[in-house]
Design a protein around this motif. Sequence first.
Motif, mmCIF file in Angstrom:
data_model
loop_
_atom_site.group_PDB
_atom_site.id
_atom_site.type_symbol
_atom_site.label_atom_id
_atom_site.label_comp_id
_atom_site.label_asym_id
_atom_site.label_seq_id
_atom_site.Cartn_x
_atom_site.Cartn_y
_atom_site.Cartn_z
ATOM 1 N N PRO A 28 0.813 -1.222 0.000
ATOM 2 C CA PRO A 28 0.000 0.000 0.000
ATOM 3 C C PRO A 28 0.845 1.269 0.000
ATOM 4 N N ALA A 29 1.938 1.270 0.763
ATOM 5 C CA ALA A 29 2.796 2.457 0.797
ATOM 6 C C ALA A 29 3.417 2.719 -0.565
ATOM 7 N N GLU A 30 3.842 1.666 -1.254
ATOM 8 C CA GLU A 30 4.423 1.843 -2.585
ATOM 9 C C GLU A 30 3.389 2.344 -3.579
ATOM 10 N N ARG A 31 2.156 1.869 -3.465
ATOM 11 C CA ARG A 31 1.099 2.359 -4.350
ATOM 12 C C ARG A 31 0.818 3.837 -4.095
ATOM 13 N N ASP A 32 0.821 4.248 -2.822
ATOM 14 C CA ASP A 32 0.598 5.657 -2.495
ATOM 15 C C ASP A 32 1.708 6.526 -3.073
ATOM 16 N N LEU A 33 2.941 6.074 -2.933
ATOM 17 C CA LEU A 33 4.065 6.843 -3.475
ATOM 18 C C LEU A 33 3.981 6.943 -4.992
ATOM 19 N N GLN A 34 3.572 5.858 -5.654
ATOM 20 C CA GLN A 34 3.431 5.888 -7.101
ATOM 21 C C GLN A 34 2.341 6.867 -7.528
ATOM 22 N N ALA A 35 1.218 6.912 -6.793
ATOM 23 C CA ALA A 35 0.142 7.853 -7.101
ATOM 24 C C ALA A 35 0.612 9.295 -6.935
ATOM 25 N N LEU A 36 1.385 9.551 -5.883
ATOM 26 C CA LEU A 36 1.903 10.907 -5.673
ATOM 27 C C LEU A 36 2.889 11.282 -6.771
ATOM 28 N N ASP A 37 3.699 10.318 -7.222
ATOM 29 C CA ASP A 37 4.601 10.584 -8.349
ATOM 30 C C ASP A 37 3.813 10.974 -9.595
ATOM 31 N N ASP A 38 2.696 10.281 -9.811
ATOM 32 C CA ASP A 38 1.860 10.606 -10.973
ATOM 33 C C ASP A 38 1.290 12.021 -10.843
ATOM 34 N N LEU A 39 0.839 12.378 -9.630
ATOM 35 C CA LEU A 39 0.297 13.721 -9.422
ATOM 36 C C LEU A 39 1.362 14.794 -9.626
ATOM 37 N N ILE A 40 2.564 14.518 -9.151
ATOM 38 C CA ILE A 40 3.650 15.477 -9.351
ATOM 39 C C ILE A 40 3.931 15.656 -10.841
ATOM 40 N N GLY A 41 3.910 14.542 -11.586
ATOM 41 C CA GLY A 41 4.130 14.633 -13.026
ATOM 42 C C GLY A 41 3.052 15.447 -13.728
ATOM 43 N N ILE A 42 1.790 15.246 -13.327
ATOM 44 C CA ILE A 42 0.689 16.019 -13.919
ATOM 45 C C ILE A 42 0.848 17.505 -13.598
ATOM 46 N N GLY A 43 1.191 17.803 -12.341
ATOM 47 C CA GLY A 43 1.374 19.203 -11.955
ATOM 48 C C GLY A 43 2.492 19.870 -12.727
ATOM 49 N N MET A 44 3.591 19.156 -12.943
ATOM 50 C CA MET A 44 4.700 19.726 -13.704
ATOM 51 C C MET A 44 4.306 19.975 -15.154
ATOM 52 N N LYS A 45 3.500 19.088 -15.730
ATOM 53 C CA LYS A 45 3.039 19.299 -17.099
ATOM 54 C C LYS A 45 2.185 20.571 -17.192
ATOM 55 N N LEU A 46 1.306 20.773 -16.185
ATOM 56 C CA LEU A 46 0.477 21.978 -16.189
ATOM 57 C C LEU A 46 1.334 23.235 -16.035
ATOM 58 N N ALA A 47 2.328 23.171 -15.138
ATOM 59 C CA ALA A 47 3.198 24.329 -14.943
ATOM 60 C C ALA A 47 3.955 24.672 -16.230
ATOM 61 N N LYS A 48 4.430 23.666 -16.937
ATOM 62 C CA LYS A 48 5.146 23.913 -18.189
ATOM 63 C C LYS A 48 4.203 24.433 -19.268
ATOM 64 N N ALA A 49 2.941 23.971 -19.248
ATOM 65 C CA ALA A 49 1.969 24.488 -20.216
ATOM 66 C C ALA A 49 1.712 25.964 -19.970
ATOM 67 N N VAL A 50 1.591 26.373 -18.691
ATOM 68 C CA VAL A 50 1.416 27.784 -18.370
ATOM 69 C C VAL A 50 2.612 28.593 -18.854
ATOM 70 N N GLU A 51 3.817 28.031 -18.667
ATOM 71 C CA GLU A 51 5.023 28.718 -19.122
ATOM 72 C C GLU A 51 4.995 28.919 -20.637
ATOM 73 N N ARG A 52 4.593 27.906 -21.380
ATOM 74 C CA ARG A 52 4.561 28.035 -22.840
ATOM 75 C C ARG A 52 3.514 29.054 -23.283
ATOM 76 N N VAL A 53 2.369 29.052 -22.619
ATOM 77 C CA VAL A 53 1.348 30.043 -22.969
ATOM 78 C C VAL A 53 1.865 31.450 -22.696
ATOM 79 N N ALA A 54 2.529 31.640 -21.552
ATOM 80 C CA ALA A 54 3.040 32.968 -21.193
ATOM 81 C C ALA A 54 4.126 33.431 -22.151
ATOM 82 N N SER A 55 4.931 32.505 -22.673
ATOM 83 C CA SER A 55 6.024 32.871 -23.584
ATOM 84 C C SER A 55 5.605 32.869 -25.044
ATOM 85 N N GLY A 56 4.344 32.548 -25.334
ATOM 86 C CA GLY A 56 3.864 32.549 -26.702
ATOM 87 C C GLY A 56 4.265 31.321 -27.485
#
Length: 280
Positions: A28-56
């Motif tokens: 269960p602990a490993e599954r929780d860590l894997q889910a958090l890794d996935d969430l971190i990856g999604i958040g980073m993708k959104l942050a990079k998308a905002v950066e691309r929109v801001a830079s045109g």
Amino acid sequence: MASQIPASADTAQTDPAGAREETRAQTPAERDLQALDDLIGIGMKLAKAVERVASGEATPAEAAAFEGVDLCLAFSRVARAVRQTVALRGRLADEAKKHRENEADAKRELEVRRARWQRSKGHVEAAVAQAIEERFDYDGYHQHGASAHDTENLLGDLREKLRDPDIRREIGSRPVGEVVEGICRDLGMPVPWSLWRETSWFAREGWEIDEEDEPRKKADIVAAPPAPQVQKLDPALYEAAMRQRYGVNYERAMRAAAWASEEERRRIAFGRGPPRGDTS
């Protein structure tokens, strides 16, 4: 005609023994860590998308998705979510590491206890088997005409004893000498303590043999000094001492010391130390 290679042989060539690890189910602990890794990856993708929109440099789909959105606010919220997720993952990782360490410690402790139990069992089995096979003359017990069959029967009884759950618990919780003595008596045999005088467990457990060839623990041989006799506190002397020490407040002092032990009241009346409570 070309020879056919059995499927098992082909498998052995492409996947030699030991080269393929079995799939292990995630905890269960490993599954929780894997889910958090996935969430971190999604958040980073959104942050990079905002950066691309801001830079045109955004794609048409990204530009359409963020149309009319406050980019600073969106980036702040995404960054905050990522930071919180990273912090949570760190705490869970630390807890999982501590859990693994505790499991490893418990496993090592179990292995130590098993090794200690096996060692004690070996001592017990060897001692009783030695007593059986020696066919000694001890305290009037002499096996005249004892046959190999009798010896084998006793050794069989010993093996049965060592499979008894009660005996197995005793091996893990009591000294070897006590377990050996109990088994010998259960088998209807005398207990030849002098036979085991040179064994390691005999000395380690502190056994000695007295003049009558009876076992004693070394700690039992040296008698402890008698406890000093303390004279009981005389009520009249106690009251007189309290009156002399506390004057007009002696009754209050006696009430404050009423729940103290006799030794403490003796100290209050005749030695140093005020009674518990206000005596002023």
